[in-house]
Motif scaffolding. Structure first.
Motif, short mmCIF file in Angstrom:
data_model
loop_
_atom_site.label_atom_id
_atom_site.label_comp_id
_atom_site.label_asym_id
_atom_site.label_seq_id
_atom_site.Cartn_x
_atom_site.Cartn_y
_atom_site.Cartn_z
N GLU A 147 153.66 100.54 78.38
CA GLU A 147 153.85 99.21 77.82
C GLU A 147 154.41 99.31 76.40
O GLU A 147 155.31 98.54 76.03
CB GLU A 147 152.52 98.45 77.83
CG GLU A 147 152.62 97.01 77.35
CD GLU A 147 153.50 96.15 78.24
OE1 GLU A 147 154.21 95.28 77.68
OE2 GLU A 147 153.50 96.35 79.47
N LEU A 148 153.90 100.23 75.60
CA LEU A 148 154.43 100.42 74.25
C LEU A 148 155.92 100.75 74.29
O LEU A 148 156.71 100.20 73.52
CB LEU A 148 153.67 101.55 73.55
CG LEU A 148 152.26 101.27 73.03
CD1 LEU A 148 151.66 102.55 72.47
CD2 LEU A 148 152.28 100.19 71.95
N CYS A 149 156.29 101.65 75.19
CA CYS A 149 157.68 102.08 75.26
C CYS A 149 158.59 100.99 75.81
O CYS A 149 159.77 100.90 75.43
CB CYS A 149 157.80 103.34 76.11
SG CYS A 149 157.07 104.81 75.36
N ALA A 150 158.06 100.16 76.70
CA ALA A 150 158.87 99.09 77.29
C ALA A 150 159.30 98.07 76.24
O ALA A 150 160.25 97.31 76.45
CB ALA A 150 158.09 98.39 78.40
N ARG A 151 158.65 98.07 75.09
CA ARG A 151 158.96 97.11 74.03
C ARG A 151 159.90 97.68 72.97
O ARG A 151 160.17 97.04 71.96
CB ARG A 151 157.65 96.64 73.37
CG ARG A 151 156.73 95.92 74.34
CD ARG A 151 155.39 95.57 73.71
NE ARG A 151 154.51 94.91 74.66
CZ ARG A 151 154.52 93.62 74.92
NH1 ARG A 151 155.36 92.83 74.28
NH2 ARG A 151 153.69 93.10 75.81
N LEU A 152 160.39 98.91 73.18
CA LEU A 152 161.30 99.51 72.22
C LEU A 152 162.64 98.79 72.21
O LEU A 152 163.10 98.28 73.24
CB LEU A 152 161.51 100.99 72.56
CG LEU A 152 160.29 101.91 72.38
CD1 LEU A 152 160.58 103.29 72.95
CD2 LEU A 152 159.89 102.01 70.92
N GLY A 153 163.28 98.75 71.05
CA GLY A 153 164.56 98.08 70.91
C GLY A 153 165.73 98.97 71.31
O GLY A 153 165.60 100.19 71.47
#
Length: 583
Positions: A258-264
């Protein structure tokens, strides 16, 4: 008992077959430390020789190391010595972690503390005479070592549970269970020694230890490791390392994806994840929405949707229980939420909620059992997950009553020897679906409400909550027989006027109650980072409830029903009394 093919036996064969092959790499701060199988074996034999002079057979050895290769040298050295390693976190800055480690030390009766931080730990209640530094142990003569012949039922190590619903307990993993579970992962996924693993998971975490460190050594592959703190600060660093080392396998809990899915876009520019074939996601349960977001976010980086492999496991079964076959996209079912609240998985076309399956079961006997009637449920009917097989551990260290309760499950028909996991789930279309934890389920007006579902609803209520954790639990007000729902939600409140936080809490509480169709008695806005988690990242809902009842949550604002008295040490706190940001 006769000798069997143990983990240490398999590792020694790898040392003989490919001594110059890189077994472990540790990457941090621009450095890249590499140990071949021959060097790792030499270090393990030296540590074993040193440990044997200070302990007796089957003694427990507390193992606490900073991220790096010292942990594996110490862990393997203990196994080589026929001692029982007990992985624990290194001492941290917050008291609960230090108290947890000290509690484990007392519980195990560990005769020795093996560490690469002796100067720090010698003053933490262990006593200088019990401390051995890994560096000192490495100076012992490896030629003085003689190989042990572990038996199948001999205790290999103690794996302490994360303590998400209760205090940590030492799971007794025997050599037979470890070898069986490693072979189960190999056969289920097709892993082999020509592969590279990449991990940031701590060594005291069961997935980090067994799937990401011991599995590659068991098979003759390469484990590439990095500090967890690097990933928590910069999630993309995990993906960059996977790209750089060409790893095919990397496992993590749902929250990391989930953290990585929010990367720009700028953060992931140039990233190549096309070689990552086993992106294993282990959680109870896996979030179907996270799978979709992650797959879409990294499609341009070459990640195939079939690489996402939801799975299920727990320390009491050594680790692995079920997993998604490679080359198959994750199975996501659209089910009727009303039916789910009644304990059934019924697929529907409209008004659905998505649930992700945790793959298929191989090599273990897994049943879904009604936790009250103790009868096996029909397919699609939710019950407690029971497990029987060679991967199941021996029980809890020095806890005979809890061992009997948890590891001695017997059905109403007299079929026994099952591990009662405390997890709720069902088989659907031949796949295992985990729906929640038995101890955490909230029953209101005949509806089974799962905290993780409510938490996802809370996080979606307002942009101010995006990406920040929520916690849902039930409390019973004084003099009442029914329970009330309380929600805590982290929010970035610094510099926000008190009246705005009050309005946000009131608006979110009303909206959530409308969405759920139940009363939400309290909503607490927390400072960022105040949600308590286990060492593996799981939210400690029971601890959060206790902190709420004691009035010890560090909150910006509390929006509470007047009937909700909390904490005998403080008066009822109504919105009028608690409005405004608190420092």
């Amino acid at each position: 008992m006769s000798e069997f093919d143990s983990f240490t036996g398999a590792l020694r064969r790898r040392v003989a077959e490919r001594p110059g092959h890189v077994a472990v790499r540790f990457c941090a701060g621009g450095g890249d430390e590499r140990l071949t199988y021959a060097k790792l074996d030499l270090a393990a034999r030296a540590v074993a020789a040193a440990v044997r002079t200070r302990t007796a057979p089957a003694d427990r050895v507390l193992l606490s190391c900073a991220p790096g290769t010292a942990f594996l040298k110490g862990f393997l050295g203990c196994l080589y010595a026929g001692r029982v390693p007990v992985p624990v976190p290194p001492p941290g800055s917050h008291a609960p972690q230090t108290q947890r480690t000290a509690g484990i030390a007392r519980d195990t009766g560990a005769e020795l503390l093996l560490t690469d931080m002796a100067e720090v730990l010698s003053g933490d209640g262990f006593g200088a005479s019990t401390v051995l530094s890994v560096q000192e142990a490495l100076r012992a003569d490896p030629a003085a070592w003689t190989p042990p012949l572990p038996e199948r039922q001999q205790l290999a190590f103690l794996q302490y549970t994360s303590g998400s619903t209760s205090e940590p307990k030492g799971v007794m993993v025997h050599h037979g269970a470890l070898a069986h579970n490693l072979a189960l992962m190999r056969d289920s996924h097709g892993w082999h020694g020509g592969m590279t693993w990449c991990s940031w998971l701590p060594a005291y975490h069961d997935m980090g230890l067994i799937a990401m460190m011991l599995a590659p050594l068991y098979l003759g592959g390469t484990a590439v490791l990095m500090p967890a703190t690097d990933v928590l600060k910069r999630p993309v660093s995990w993906l960059r390392l996977i790209d750089r080392c060409g790893a095919e396998i990397s496992c993590a809990p749902n929250f990391a994806y989930e953290l990585c899915a929010r990367l720009g876009d700028e953060q992931i520019a140039g990233l190549d994840l096309s070689r990552w074939r086993y992106a294993c996601n282990g959680a109870e349960p896996v979030d179907a929405r996270t799978l979709a977001r992650f797959a879409e976010r990294f499609r341009s980086a070459g990640l195939k949707p079939s690489a996402l492999l939801p799975g299920y496991g727990l320390a009491e079964a050594t680790l692995y229980v079920s997993g998604t076959p490679v080359h198959e996209e994750p199975a996501v079912f659209r089910v009727d939420p009303a039916a789910l609240e009644q304990g059934r998985l019924a697929e529907a076309g409209t008004n659905t909620v998505e649930v992700a399956a945790s793959g298929v079961v191989r090599g273990l006997d897994v049943r879904i059992v009604d936790p009250v009637r103790l009868t096996e449920t029909a397919p699609g009917v939710v019950g407690e997950v029971w497990i029987r097989g060679q991967s199941v551990a021996q029980g809890y260290w020095r806890r005979p009553e809890e061992t009997a309760q948890t590891f001695g499950g017997t059905t109403a028909g007299g079929d026994g020897g099952f591990l009662r996991t405390g997890d709720l789930g069902a088989f659907h279309d031949g796949k295992l679906v985990i729906t929640g934890r038995l101890k955490e389920i909230i029953i209101m007006h005949g509806r089974n409400l799962y905290p993780h579902d409510l938490e996802r609803e809370a996080q979606a209520l307002d942009p101010a909550f995006d990406g920040l954790p929520a916690t849902v639990f039930a409390v019973r007000p004084p003099g009442r027989t029914d329970e009330e729902i309380v929600v805590t939600q982290e929010v970035r409140g610094r510099g926000v006027p008190a009246e705005d936080l009050q309005a946000l809490a009131r608006r979110a509480r009303t909206a959530l109650a409308r969405r759920l169709g139940v009363t939400v008695a309290g909503l607490v806005l927390l400072r960022v980072g105040r949600t308590r988690r286990t060492t593996s990242g799981k939210i400690q809902r029971n601890l959060m409830r206790d902190l709420f009842l004691r009035g010890e949550l560090e909150a910006w604002h509390e929006e509470l029903d007047p009937t909700l008295h909390v904490g005998s040490a403080r008066p009822l706190r109504t919105p009028a009394a608690t409005g405004g940001a608190r420092s």
